[in-house]
Scaffold this active site. Structure first.
Site, PDB file in Angstrom:
ATOM      1  N   MET A   8       0.810  -1.219   0.000  1.00  0.00           N
ATOM      2  CA  MET A   8       0.000   0.000   0.000  1.00  0.00           C
ATOM      3  C   MET A   8       0.845   1.273   0.000  1.00  0.00           C
ATOM      4  SD  MET A   8      -3.230  -0.341  -0.246  1.00  0.00           S
ATOM      5  CE  MET A   8      -4.319  -1.746  -0.396  1.00  0.00           C
ATOM      6  N   ASN A  34      -7.902  -0.340   7.120  1.00  0.00           N
ATOM      7  CA  ASN A  34      -7.404  -0.820   8.414  1.00  0.00           C
ATOM      8  C   ASN A  34      -5.881  -0.980   8.474  1.00  0.00           C
ATOM      9  OD1 ASN A  34      -7.843  -2.483  11.034  1.00  0.00           O
ATOM     10  ND2 ASN A  34      -6.719  -3.887   9.716  1.00  0.00           N
ATOM     11  N   HIS A  35      -5.229  -1.247   7.317  1.00  0.00           N
ATOM     12  CA  HIS A  35      -3.802  -1.608   7.348  1.00  0.00           C
ATOM     13  C   HIS A  35      -2.928  -0.464   7.866  1.00  0.00           C
ATOM     14  CE1 HIS A  35      -4.375   0.397   3.447  1.00  0.00           C
ATOM     15  NE2 HIS A  35      -3.168   0.866   3.677  1.00  0.00           N
ATOM     16  N   SER A  85      -6.924   5.754  15.862  1.00  0.00           N
ATOM     17  CA  SER A  85      -6.373   5.437  17.180  1.00  0.00           C
ATOM     18  C   SER A  85      -6.511   6.650  18.092  1.00  0.00           C
ATOM     19  CB  SER A  85      -4.891   5.115  16.993  1.00  0.00           C
ATOM     20  OG  SER A  85      -4.186   5.186  18.194  1.00  0.00           O
ATOM     21  N   TYR A  98       3.674   7.604  13.448  1.00  0.00           N
ATOM     22  CA  TYR A  98       2.381   6.909  13.393  1.00  0.00           C
ATOM     23  C   TYR A  98       1.245   7.872  13.721  1.00  0.00           C
ATOM     24  CZ  TYR A  98      -1.312   3.787  15.192  1.00  0.00           C
ATOM     25  OH  TYR A  98      -2.502   3.153  15.451  1.00  0.00           O
ATOM     26  N   ALA A 100       1.161  11.084  13.492  1.00  0.00           N
ATOM     27  CA  ALA A 100       0.973  12.082  12.420  1.00  0.00           C
ATOM     28  C   ALA A 100       0.082  11.521  11.314  1.00  0.00           C
ATOM     29  CB  ALA A 100       2.330  12.495  11.854  1.00  0.00           C
ATOM     30  N   LYS A 102      -2.214   9.262  11.587  1.00  0.00           N
ATOM     31  CA  LYS A 102      -3.600   9.102  12.054  1.00  0.00           C
ATOM     32  C   LYS A 102      -4.299  10.464  12.179  1.00  0.00           C
ATOM     33  CE  LYS A 102      -3.818   4.569  12.488  1.00  0.00           C
ATOM     34  NZ  LYS A 102      -4.632   3.783  11.561  1.00  0.00           N
ATOM     35  N   THR A 135      -2.381  -6.767  19.620  1.00  0.00           N
ATOM     36  CA  THR A 135      -2.187  -7.445  18.329  1.00  0.00           C
ATOM     37  C   THR A 135      -0.786  -7.186  17.801  1.00  0.00           C
ATOM     38  OG1 THR A 135      -2.941  -5.489  17.179  1.00  0.00           O
ATOM     39  CG2 THR A 135      -4.579  -7.215  17.520  1.00  0.00           C
TER      40      THR A 135
HETATM   41  N1  LIG Z   1      -2.947  -2.567  18.089  1.00  0.00           N
HETATM   42  C1  LIG Z   1      -3.258  -1.436  18.683  1.00  0.00           C
HETATM   43  O1  LIG Z   1      -2.943  -1.202  19.877  1.00  0.00           O
HETATM   44  C2  LIG Z   1      -4.018  -0.399  17.964  1.00  0.00           C
HETATM   45  C3  LIG Z   1      -4.313  -0.495  16.604  1.00  0.00           C
HETATM   46  N2  LIG Z   1      -5.038   0.498  15.997  1.00  0.00           N
HETATM   47  C4  LIG Z   1      -5.330   0.449  14.570  1.00  0.00           C
HETATM   48  O2  LIG Z   1      -5.965  -0.782  14.244  1.00  0.00           O
HETATM   49  C5  LIG Z   1      -5.641  -1.152  12.905  1.00  0.00           C
HETATM   50  C6  LIG Z   1      -5.113  -2.555  12.880  1.00  0.00           C
HETATM   51  O3  LIG Z   1      -3.936  -2.594  13.686  1.00  0.00           O
HETATM   52  P1  LIG Z   1      -3.203  -3.962  14.089  1.00  0.00           P
HETATM   53  O4  LIG Z   1      -4.029  -5.121  13.673  1.00  0.00           O
HETATM   54  O5  LIG Z   1      -2.770  -3.814  15.497  1.00  0.00           O
HETATM   55  O6  LIG Z   1      -1.898  -3.869  13.147  1.00  0.00           O
HETATM   56  P2  LIG Z   1      -0.860  -5.008  12.788  1.00  0.00           P
HETATM   57  O7  LIG Z   1       0.488  -4.318  12.759  1.00  0.00           O
HETATM   58  O8  LIG Z   1      -1.052  -6.210  13.632  1.00  0.00           O
HETATM   59  O9  LIG Z   1      -1.296  -5.398  11.294  1.00  0.00           O
HETATM   60  C7  LIG Z   1      -1.039  -4.518  10.259  1.00  0.00           C
HETATM   61  C8  LIG Z   1      -1.627  -5.073   8.961  1.00  0.00           C
HETATM   62  O10 LIG Z   1      -1.299  -4.151   7.903  1.00  0.00           O
HETATM   63  C9  LIG Z   1      -0.686  -4.868   6.841  1.00  0.00           C
HETATM   64  N3  LIG Z   1       0.369  -4.070   6.208  1.00  0.00           N
HETATM   65  C10 LIG Z   1       1.522  -3.605   6.741  1.00  0.00           C
HETATM   66  N4  LIG Z   1       2.239  -2.929   5.826  1.00  0.00           N
HETATM   67  C11 LIG Z   1       1.534  -2.977   4.675  1.00  0.00           C
HETATM   68  C12 LIG Z   1       1.760  -2.482   3.365  1.00  0.00           C
HETATM   69  N5  LIG Z   1       2.859  -1.781   3.046  1.00  0.00           N
HETATM   70  N6  LIG Z   1       0.814  -2.725   2.411  1.00  0.00           N
HETATM   71  C13 LIG Z   1      -0.305  -3.427   2.713  1.00  0.00           C
HETATM   72  N7  LIG Z   1      -0.578  -3.915   3.939  1.00  0.00           N
HETATM   73  C14 LIG Z   1       0.331  -3.700   4.911  1.00  0.00           C
HETATM   74  C15 LIG Z   1      -0.088  -6.113   7.466  1.00  0.00           C
HETATM   75  O11 LIG Z   1      -0.066  -7.114   6.471  1.00  0.00           O
HETATM   76  P3  LIG Z   1       1.019  -8.289   6.524  1.00  0.00           P
HETATM   77  O12 LIG Z   1       0.743  -9.065   7.770  1.00  0.00           O
HETATM   78  O13 LIG Z   1       0.764  -9.022   5.256  1.00  0.00           O
HETATM   79  O14 LIG Z   1       2.343  -7.607   6.583  1.00  0.00           O
HETATM   80  C16 LIG Z   1      -1.074  -6.427   8.570  1.00  0.00           C
HETATM   81  O15 LIG Z   1      -2.140  -7.219   8.070  1.00  0.00           O
HETATM   82  C17 LIG Z   1      -4.623  -0.101  12.412  1.00  0.00           C
HETATM   83  O16 LIG Z   1      -5.280   0.902  11.646  1.00  0.00           O
HETATM   84  C18 LIG Z   1      -4.076   0.490  13.705  1.00  0.00           C
HETATM   85  O17 LIG Z   1      -3.608   1.800  13.540  1.00  0.00           O
HETATM   86  C19 LIG Z   1      -5.491   1.582  16.687  1.00  0.00           C
HETATM   87  C20 LIG Z   1      -5.226   1.707  18.016  1.00  0.00           C
HETATM   88  C21 LIG Z   1      -4.480   0.746  18.755  1.00  0.00           C
HETATM   89  C1  LIG Z   2      -4.921   9.646  26.511  1.00  0.00           C
HETATM   90  C2  LIG Z   2      -3.625   8.904  26.378  1.00  0.00           C
HETATM   91  C3  LIG Z   2      -2.855   8.890  27.660  1.00  0.00           C
HETATM   92  C4  LIG Z   2      -3.894   7.496  25.898  1.00  0.00           C
HETATM   93  C5  LIG Z   2      -2.650   6.754  25.585  1.00  0.00           C
HETATM   94  C6  LIG Z   2      -2.985   5.435  24.935  1.00  0.00           C
HETATM   95  C7  LIG Z   2      -1.745   4.793  24.331  1.00  0.00           C
HETATM   96  C8  LIG Z   2      -0.944   4.074  25.395  1.00  0.00           C
HETATM   97  C9  LIG Z   2      -2.093   3.842  23.203  1.00  0.00           C
HETATM   98  C10 LIG Z   2      -3.239   4.387  22.326  1.00  0.00           C
HETATM   99  C11 LIG Z   2      -2.924   3.953  20.921  1.00  0.00           C
HETATM  100  C12 LIG Z   2      -1.761   3.030  21.012  1.00  0.00           C
HETATM  101  C13 LIG Z   2      -0.858   2.771  19.793  1.00  0.00           C
HETATM  102  C14 LIG Z   2      -1.599   2.499  18.535  1.00  0.00           C
HETATM  103  O1  LIG Z   2      -2.576   3.123  18.223  1.00  0.00           O
HETATM  104  C15 LIG Z   2      -1.043   1.561  17.604  1.00  0.00           C
HETATM  105  C16 LIG Z   2       0.196   1.072  17.721  1.00  0.00           C
HETATM  106  C17 LIG Z   2       0.794   0.393  16.548  1.00  0.00           C
HETATM  107  C18 LIG Z   2       1.506  -0.845  16.938  1.00  0.00           C
HETATM  108  O2  LIG Z   2       2.147  -1.408  15.806  1.00  0.00           O
HETATM  109  C19 LIG Z   2       2.511  -0.527  18.040  1.00  0.00           C
HETATM  110  C20 LIG Z   2       1.803   0.016  19.244  1.00  0.00           C
HETATM  111  C21 LIG Z   2       1.025   1.270  18.956  1.00  0.00           C
HETATM  112  C22 LIG Z   2       2.029   2.359  18.692  1.00  0.00           C
HETATM  113  C23 LIG Z   2       0.098   1.631  20.150  1.00  0.00           C
HETATM  114  C24 LIG Z   2       0.900   2.010  21.412  1.00  0.00           C
HETATM  115  C25 LIG Z   2       0.016   2.440  22.588  1.00  0.00           C
HETATM  116  C26 LIG Z   2      -0.952   3.547  22.196  1.00  0.00           C
HETATM  117  C27 LIG Z   2      -0.149   4.791  21.850  1.00  0.00           C
END
Ligand SMILES: NC(=O)C1=CN([C@@H]2O[C@H](COP(=O)(O)OP(=O)(O)OC[C@H]3O[C@@H](n4cnc5c(N)ncnc54)[C@H](OP(=O)(O)O)[C@@H]3O)[C@@H](O)[C@H]2O)C=CC1
Ligand SMILES: CC(C)CCC[C@@H](C)[C@H]1CC[C@H]2[C@@H]3C(=O)C=C4C[C@@H](O)CC[C@]4(C)[C@H]3CC[C@]12C
Length: 177
Positions: A8, A34-35, A85, A98, A100, A102, A135
């Site tokens: 992507m 979502n990615h 997020s 990250y 920035a 979002k 995750t």
């Molecule tokens: N986990 C968390 O704490 C939080 C997550 N979110 C949001 O939730 C959503 C899902 O996050 P999460 O499941 O944790 O993320 P993961 O890092 O576990 O998964 C990311 C996914 O994106 C795909 N991906 C990565 N790079 C590319 C690329 N260049 N092109 C296409 N696909 C790509 C990966 O595919 P592949 O496996 O094939 O590489 C994978 O399926 C995101 O939008 C994230 O910002 C929001 C808040 C908190």
């Molecule tokens: C009001 C505030 C104090 C709340 C703080 C919440 C913090 C701790 C939460 C809210 C969203 C969270 C991050 C997120 O969205 C997604 C990812 C991508 C993943 O690949 C690595 C972890 C990361 C950076 C999470 C890290 C922890 C974060 C910053």
């Protein structure tokens, strides 16, 4: 399930995925964006190229896919779902590039939603503001924080200084404003 493999970070690929969906399904009711590309959890390291690449994956491809899918979504009066997020609503340390990407999503899609209202375009736009979820790469984050990484020693939530972030990462939201 059907899939199209590619990255992507290439907007032409993002558009191709939507075209393939159109050919395979003949229309679209919902587009869920979502990615996210891999990033790091630590102080901003000054790597501008990483910010550019992450913007391409996390932001520009969302814009490209939503734009390509819009004719189909108008037809179905469908929905766009953008996964964001808390780090896309509030500035938070250790996730600068990250965060920035979002914030950019909020700017683009919340403004677009206003235009749809003015133009009576019946396509909904939902921005999902998620907290910490156990995750993929994020699994390492609580342990990093508990170990005092990336800041030596413990640190407190910047928004509520007396409270530690650890309870929040363990699922207790009492730290939130
Ligand atoms: N986990 C968390 O704490 C939080 C997550 N979110 C949001 O939730 C959503 C899902 O996050 P999460 O499941 O944790 O993320 P993961 O890092 O576990 O998964 C990311 C996914 O994106 C795909 N991906 C990565 N790079 C590319 C690329 N260049 N092109 C296409 N696909 C790509 C990966 O595919 P592949 O496996 O094939 O590489 C994978 O399926 C995101 O939008 C994230 O910002 C929001 C808040 C908190
Ligand atoms: C009001 C505030 C104090 C709340 C703080 C919440 C913090 C701790 C939460 C809210 C969203 C969270 C991050 C997120 O969205 C997604 C990812 C991508 C993943 O690949 C690595 C972890 C990361 C950076 C999470 C890290 C922890 C974060 C910053």
């Amino acid at each position: 399930a059907r899939f199209v493999s590619g990255s992507m970070e290439d907007t032409a690929f993002a558009q191709r995925v939507v075209r393939e969906a159109q050919l395979a399904l003949g229309g679209l009711d919902m587009l869920i964006l979502n990615h996210v590309g891999a990033s790091y959890f630590g102080f901003f390291d000054g790597d501008v190229e990483h910010v550019r690449k992450l913007l391409e994956i996390n932001f520009l491809s969302y814009v490209a896919m939503a734009t390509s899918a819009l004719p189909m979504l108008k037809e179905s009066e469908g929905s766009i779902v953008v996964v964001s997020s808390m780090a896309g609503k509030v500035g938070f340390p250790f996730t600068v590039p990250y965060s920035a990407t979002k914030f950019a999503l909020d700017g683009f899609f919340s403004s677009l939603r206003q235009e749809f209202t003015i133009q009576s375009i019946n396509v909904s736009i939902t921005l999902c503001i998620l907290g910490f979820i156990d995750t993929g790469e994020s699994r390492a984050v609580p342990a990093l924080l508990r170990a005092g990484h990336p800041h030596p020693g413990s640190f407190s939530c910047p928004l509520c200084p007396p409270l530690s972030l650890s309870p929040l990462l363990q699922g207790d939201p009492t730290c939130l404003p």
